[in-house]
Design an enzyme around this catalytic site. Structure first.
Site, PDB file in Angstrom:
ATOM      1  N   THR A   1      -3.986   5.191 -22.281  1.00 49.61           N
ATOM      2  CA  THR A   1      -3.816   3.895 -21.640  1.00 49.61           C
ATOM      3  C   THR A   1      -2.391   3.439 -21.964  1.00 49.61           C
ATOM      4  OG1 THR A   1      -4.690   2.804 -23.601  1.00 49.61           O
ATOM      5  CG2 THR A   1      -6.223   3.178 -21.788  1.00 49.61           C
TER       6      THR A   1
ATOM      7  N   ASP B   1      -6.918  12.524 -25.771  1.00 47.37           N
ATOM      8  CA  ASP B   1      -6.875  11.147 -25.277  1.00 47.37           C
ATOM      9  C   ASP B   1      -6.215  10.323 -26.383  1.00 47.37           C
ATOM     10  OD1 ASP B   1      -7.379   8.513 -24.664  1.00 47.37           O
ATOM     11  OD2 ASP B   1      -9.452   8.840 -24.042  1.00 47.37           O
TER      12      ASP B   1
ATOM     13  N   TYR C   1       0.853  -1.193   0.000  1.00 45.09           N
ATOM     14  CA  TYR C   1       0.000   0.000   0.000  1.00 45.09           C
ATOM     15  C   TYR C   1       0.880   1.231   0.000  1.00 45.09           C
ATOM     16  CZ  TYR C   1      -5.041  -0.404   0.285  1.00 45.09           C
ATOM     17  OH  TYR C   1      -6.357  -0.545  -0.028  1.00 45.09           O
TER      18      TYR C   1
ATOM     19  N   LYS D   1      -2.534  -0.582 -25.106  1.00 46.55           N
ATOM     20  CA  LYS D   1      -2.990  -0.787 -26.496  1.00 46.55           C
ATOM     21  C   LYS D   1      -1.751  -0.833 -27.395  1.00 46.55           C
ATOM     22  CE  LYS D   1      -7.591   1.173 -25.710  1.00 46.55           C
ATOM     23  NZ  LYS D   1      -7.635   2.012 -24.484  1.00 46.55           N
TER      24      LYS D   1
ATOM     25  N   GLU E   1      -0.548   4.834  -0.619  1.00 49.81           N
ATOM     26  CA  GLU E   1      -1.381   5.988  -0.994  1.00 49.81           C
ATOM     27  C   GLU E   1      -0.565   7.267  -0.889  1.00 49.81           C
ATOM     28  OE1 GLU E   1      -4.453   4.787   1.658  1.00 49.81           O
ATOM     29  OE2 GLU E   1      -5.901   4.569   0.056  1.00 49.81           O
TER      30      GLU E   1
ATOM     31  N   ARG F   1      -2.095  -3.230 -18.374  1.00 51.74           N
ATOM     32  CA  ARG F   1      -3.388  -2.541 -18.417  1.00 51.74           C
ATOM     33  C   ARG F   1      -3.364  -1.370 -17.429  1.00 51.74           C
ATOM     34  NH1 ARG F   1      -7.866  -3.791 -20.780  1.00 51.74           N
ATOM     35  NH2 ARG F   1      -6.749  -5.471 -21.772  1.00 51.74           N
TER      36      ARG F   1
END
Ligand code: DSN
Length: 418
Positions: A208, A182, A36, A211, A38, A217
């Site tokens: 992203t 985008d 973790y 692709k 954050e 991903r």
């Protein structure tokens, strides 16, 4: 594993999918998934972050170098999260946004009525030209003049032509609006220099990483130039006085996400380093050459490519002459091991669940080492399937053909230079 077998035995033509390198897969499955963290490097809410701080910082620098950006956030879990973070940082609910019509090649998160982008904002859309099927800049201008949006969005998920980001920026300036690009679909081409980069033109760039960029991903946000000035144009237009980088960081966490996926962030770093190699540039050249070969071969069999061809990795086929809907074509092709998605064509007489087209893409089959001649084989198999030829025989042929190509060909300059 059943899914691995499916991927190996079939032909993956979904334009947004790809096969990652063994290194990326192993980093995705590494111990980093346990942590973790954050916050951001040097500013975490948890202890024990000294290693992941180094990793995230390094990955940020890799993406800045890859895309010549001044700011990057590598934490978005997806492209949709990246877009939402930009909206959260720069808009208020009810503000107007202008994006490409989903039915003309846009994306759900660019203002579709079923997405938060269309529900929380007043979303309007621009179209492609009826004849050329390329972006209708007269329509973009008319919509800007009429609706005066806070953000203009460029970028698409089923558009096969070069996007003129400089023209978008000129219009954004003329109508005093922010420009978000985008580049999710074309990020790999941009990294390889085969599509003009939006980073020098747009106030915000999202993408992203899975692709054409062929990473894990996930998503990223970038800013170029001097858009990060608290008293500059971006801050003024969004009514904010903080640095935009602070606003974007806060939009991701605590705004819309919690803990970052450090295993994915580390894998994004591997992706950025792979994308900086000459072999990756060769790969992208082959992706585009394959898409052009596929478009030509499909057209020679009567399956027409929207806009008459392609400049990138996408071939959008208009199947009306084949007397089959996109939905039925997707199903029957699936049954022989050829994976595509049904897709609206511009001004489609059918709705989004039926459609008149299918979208094909070459990133995944090119990663497997396929070349132009293989695209002719694929077009032949698609045509025979849609004509209702013997499906059992085609299924066997697809499987046998696919068996010659490993899922991920280790990238080397020789492979793609041949
Ligand atoms: N689902 C992606 C695509 O297929 O283009 C876009 O998010």
């Amino acid at each position: 594993m059943e899914e691995e077998e499916r991927q190996k035995n079939g032909l993956e033509l979904i334009a947004s999918e790809n096969f990652v390198s063994p290194t990326i897969r192993s980093v995705c499955g590494s111990v980093l998934t346990h942590k973790y963290a954050e916050g951001y490097p040097g500013k975490r809410y948890y202890g024990g972050c000294e290693v992941v701080d180094k990793i995230e910082h390094e990955v940020q620098e890799q993406f800045k170098a890859l895309f010549q950006a001044e700011y990057v956030n590598v934490q978005p879990h997806s492209g949709s999260s990246a877009n939402l973070a930009v909206y959260f940082a720069s808009l208020k609910p009810g503000d107007t946004i202008l994006g490409m019509d989903l039915a003309h090649g846009g994306h759900l998160t660019h203002g579709s009525s079923v997405s938060i982008s269309g529900k929380w904002f007043h979303a309007v859309s621009y179209t492609v030209d009826r004849i050329s099927h390329t972006i209708d800049f007269d329509d973009v201008r008319a919509k800007l003049a009429k609706h005066r949006p806070k953000i203009l969005i460029a970028g698409a998920s089923s558009y096969s032509r070069i996007i003129d980001f400089a023209a978008f920026r000129t219009l954004a300036d003329e109508f005093d609006t922010l420009l978000l690009v985008d580049m999710a679909h074309i990020a790999g081409l941009v990294a390889a220099g085969l599509h003009p980069s939006p980073v020098e033109h747009a106030h915000f760039v999202t993408s992203t990483t899975h692709k054409t960029l062929r990473g894990p991903r996930g998503g990223i946000i970038l800013m170029g130039k001097d858009f990060d000035n608290p008293f500059g144009v971006v801050a003024q237009k969004s009514g904010r006085t903080k640095r935009m980088s602070e606003l974007l960081d806060a939009s991701i966490i605590p705004g819309i996400q919690g803990g970052p996926l450090l295993h994915i962030i580390a894998a994004k770093g591997v992706c950025a380093s792979e994308a900086a190699t000459p072999a990756f540039v060769q790969y992208q050249h082959q992706v585009c050459a394959n898409a052009q070969a596929l478009a030509e071969a499909c057209e020679s069999k009567g399956m027409m490519a929207v806009s008459g061809g392609t400049d990138n990795h996408i071939v959008l086929l208009d199947l009306r002459s084949q007397k089959i809907t996109g939905r039925d074509a997707e199903r029957i092709l699936d049954s022989v091991g050829i994976t595509v998605n049904k897709n609206m064509i511009p001004y489609d007489p059918n709705g989004p669940l039926t459609t008149s087209g299918i979208r094909l893409g070459t990133p995944a089959v090119t990663t497997r080492g396929m070349k132009e001649t293989d695209m002719h084989t694929i077009a032949e198999l698609i045509s025979r399937t849609l004509q209702g030829d013997d499906l059992d025989s085609i299924r066997k042929t697809v499987r046998e053909f696919a068996s010659h190509f490993p899922l991920f060909l280790e990238v080397s300059e020789e492979v793609y230079a041949k």
